[in-house]
Design a protein around this motif. Sequence first.
Motif, mmCIF file in Angstrom:
data_model
loop_
_atom_site.group_PDB
_atom_site.id
_atom_site.type_symbol
_atom_site.label_atom_id
_atom_site.label_comp_id
_atom_site.label_asym_id
_atom_site.label_seq_id
_atom_site.Cartn_x
_atom_site.Cartn_y
_atom_site.Cartn_z
ATOM 1 N N ALA A 7 0.833 -1.202 0.000
ATOM 2 C CA ALA A 7 0.000 0.000 0.000
ATOM 3 C C ALA A 7 0.864 1.247 0.000
ATOM 4 O O ALA A 7 1.858 1.318 0.720
ATOM 5 C CB ALA A 7 -0.900 -0.006 1.228
ATOM 6 N N PRO A 8 0.500 2.242 -0.806
ATOM 7 C CA PRO A 8 1.252 3.496 -0.814
ATOM 8 C C PRO A 8 1.272 4.118 0.573
ATOM 9 O O PRO A 8 0.299 4.055 1.308
ATOM 10 C CB PRO A 8 0.472 4.378 -1.799
ATOM 11 N N GLY A 9 2.383 4.707 0.940
ATOM 12 C CA GLY A 9 2.493 5.355 2.234
ATOM 13 C C GLY A 9 2.896 4.421 3.359
ATOM 14 O O GLY A 9 3.244 4.867 4.431
ATOM 15 N N SER A 10 2.860 3.104 3.120
ATOM 16 C CA SER A 10 3.209 2.167 4.180
ATOM 17 C C SER A 10 4.600 1.590 3.966
ATOM 18 O O SER A 10 4.966 0.613 4.589
ATOM 19 C CB SER A 10 2.183 1.029 4.237
ATOM 20 N N VAL A 11 5.375 2.202 3.096
ATOM 21 C CA VAL A 11 6.665 1.662 2.712
ATOM 22 C C VAL A 11 7.784 2.448 3.388
ATOM 23 O O VAL A 11 7.750 3.673 3.421
ATOM 24 C CB VAL A 11 6.842 1.758 1.180
ATOM 25 N N ARG A 12 8.770 1.717 3.906
ATOM 26 C CA ARG A 12 9.962 2.372 4.430
ATOM 27 C C ARG A 12 10.767 2.900 3.245
ATOM 28 O O ARG A 12 10.555 2.491 2.105
ATOM 29 C CB ARG A 12 10.808 1.371 5.210
ATOM 30 N N SER A 13 11.697 3.783 3.512
ATOM 31 C CA SER A 13 12.526 4.298 2.425
ATOM 32 C C SER A 13 13.407 3.179 1.874
ATOM 33 O O SER A 13 13.707 2.202 2.569
ATOM 34 C CB SER A 13 13.402 5.449 2.918
ATOM 35 N N VAL A 17 15.434 0.004 3.905
ATOM 36 C CA VAL A 17 15.314 -1.414 3.550
ATOM 37 C C VAL A 17 16.676 -1.944 3.109
ATOM 38 O O VAL A 17 17.056 -3.067 3.459
ATOM 39 C CB VAL A 17 14.245 -1.629 2.457
ATOM 40 N N ASN A 18 17.428 -1.132 2.377
ATOM 41 C CA ASN A 18 18.761 -1.544 1.945
ATOM 42 C C ASN A 18 19.653 -1.840 3.142
ATOM 43 O O ASN A 18 20.398 -2.823 3.138
ATOM 44 C CB ASN A 18 19.376 -0.464 1.057
ATOM 45 N N TYR A 40 14.980 -12.335 2.762
ATOM 46 C CA TYR A 40 15.674 -11.533 1.761
ATOM 47 C C TYR A 40 14.754 -11.212 0.582
ATOM 48 O O TYR A 40 14.693 -10.066 0.129
ATOM 49 C CB TYR A 40 16.926 -12.279 1.282
ATOM 50 N N GLU A 41 14.039 -12.217 0.105
ATOM 51 C CA GLU A 41 13.139 -12.008 -1.030
ATOM 52 C C GLU A 41 12.054 -10.984 -0.698
ATOM 53 O O GLU A 41 11.738 -10.117 -1.523
ATOM 54 C CB GLU A 41 12.528 -13.331 -1.476
ATOM 55 N N LEU A 42 11.493 -11.052 0.504
ATOM 56 C CA LEU A 42 10.494 -10.064 0.917
ATOM 57 C C LEU A 42 11.099 -8.665 1.013
ATOM 58 O O LEU A 42 10.479 -7.677 0.613
ATOM 59 C CB LEU A 42 9.876 -10.460 2.263
ATOM 60 N N LEU A 43 12.319 -8.596 1.519
ATOM 61 C CA LEU A 43 12.985 -7.298 1.625
ATOM 62 C C LEU A 43 13.268 -6.699 0.252
ATOM 63 O O LEU A 43 13.117 -5.495 0.051
ATOM 64 C CB LEU A 43 14.285 -7.432 2.421
ATOM 65 N N VAL A 44 13.643 -7.536 -0.706
ATOM 66 C CA VAL A 44 13.908 -7.033 -2.054
ATOM 67 C C VAL A 44 12.633 -6.496 -2.684
ATOM 68 O O VAL A 44 12.641 -5.442 -3.333
ATOM 69 C CB VAL A 44 14.560 -8.124 -2.936
ATOM 70 N N VAL A 45 11.510 -7.180 -2.465
ATOM 71 C CA VAL A 45 10.223 -6.691 -2.975
ATOM 72 C C VAL A 45 9.889 -5.354 -2.324
ATOM 73 O O VAL A 45 9.467 -4.409 -2.997
ATOM 74 C CB VAL A 45 9.105 -7.737 -2.728
ATOM 75 N N GLU A 46 10.101 -5.261 -1.011
ATOM 76 C CA GLU A 46 9.825 -4.009 -0.306
ATOM 77 C C GLU A 46 10.747 -2.897 -0.809
ATOM 78 O O GLU A 46 10.313 -1.751 -1.015
ATOM 79 C CB GLU A 46 10.003 -4.195 1.203
ATOM 80 N N ALA A 48 12.152 -2.627 -3.787
ATOM 81 C CA ALA A 48 11.727 -2.220 -5.131
ATOM 82 C C ALA A 48 10.504 -1.301 -5.059
ATOM 83 O O ALA A 48 10.416 -0.305 -5.792
ATOM 84 C CB ALA A 48 11.422 -3.448 -5.982
ATOM 85 N N ALA A 49 9.567 -1.603 -4.175
ATOM 86 C CA ALA A 49 8.380 -0.753 -4.008
ATOM 87 C C ALA A 49 8.786 0.618 -3.493
ATOM 88 O O ALA A 49 8.256 1.641 -3.940
ATOM 89 C CB ALA A 49 7.383 -1.419 -3.058
ATOM 90 N N ALA A 50 9.733 0.660 -2.572
ATOM 91 C CA ALA A 50 10.190 1.932 -2.022
ATOM 92 C C ALA A 50 10.875 2.768 -3.100
ATOM 93 O O ALA A 50 10.659 3.983 -3.188
ATOM 94 C CB ALA A 50 11.141 1.689 -0.850
ATOM 95 N N VAL A 51 11.672 2.124 -3.931
ATOM 96 C CA VAL A 51 12.334 2.839 -5.024
ATOM 97 C C VAL A 51 11.294 3.418 -5.971
ATOM 98 O O VAL A 51 11.384 4.581 -6.370
ATOM 99 C CB VAL A 51 13.317 1.909 -5.782
ATOM 100 N N ARG A 52 10.288 2.626 -6.323
ATOM 101 C CA ARG A 52 9.224 3.117 -7.209
ATOM 102 C C ARG A 52 8.527 4.330 -6.597
ATOM 103 O O ARG A 52 8.287 5.323 -7.281
ATOM 104 C CB ARG A 52 8.200 2.014 -7.504
ATOM 105 N N CYS A 53 8.209 4.245 -5.322
ATOM 106 C CA CYS A 53 7.526 5.371 -4.649
ATOM 107 C C CYS A 53 8.394 6.616 -4.663
ATOM 108 O O CYS A 53 7.902 7.719 -4.877
ATOM 109 C CB CYS A 53 7.178 5.002 -3.217
#
Length: 59
Positions: A7-13, A17-18, A40-46, A48-53
């Motif tokens: 969800a937008p707004g619920s993502v760490r920078s 995450v890095n 690790y796989e969940l963190l990479v997805v998170e 990528a979402a943070a980068v997109r945001c």
Amino acid sequence: MSPDSVAPGSVRSAAEVNEEIRALWLRAGGTLSAEERAEYELLVVEWAAAVRCEIIEAA
């Protein structure tokens, strides 16, 4: 978890995450167990979402 399910707004920078990804690799000593690989796989997805945001916000 698909990248679109975050969800937008619920993502760490992306930087936060890095740092968690780096810490995971350090704790694991460079070799991930099955459980660590799943984390690790969940963190990479998170990440990528943070980068997109961050890109969308910058546009």
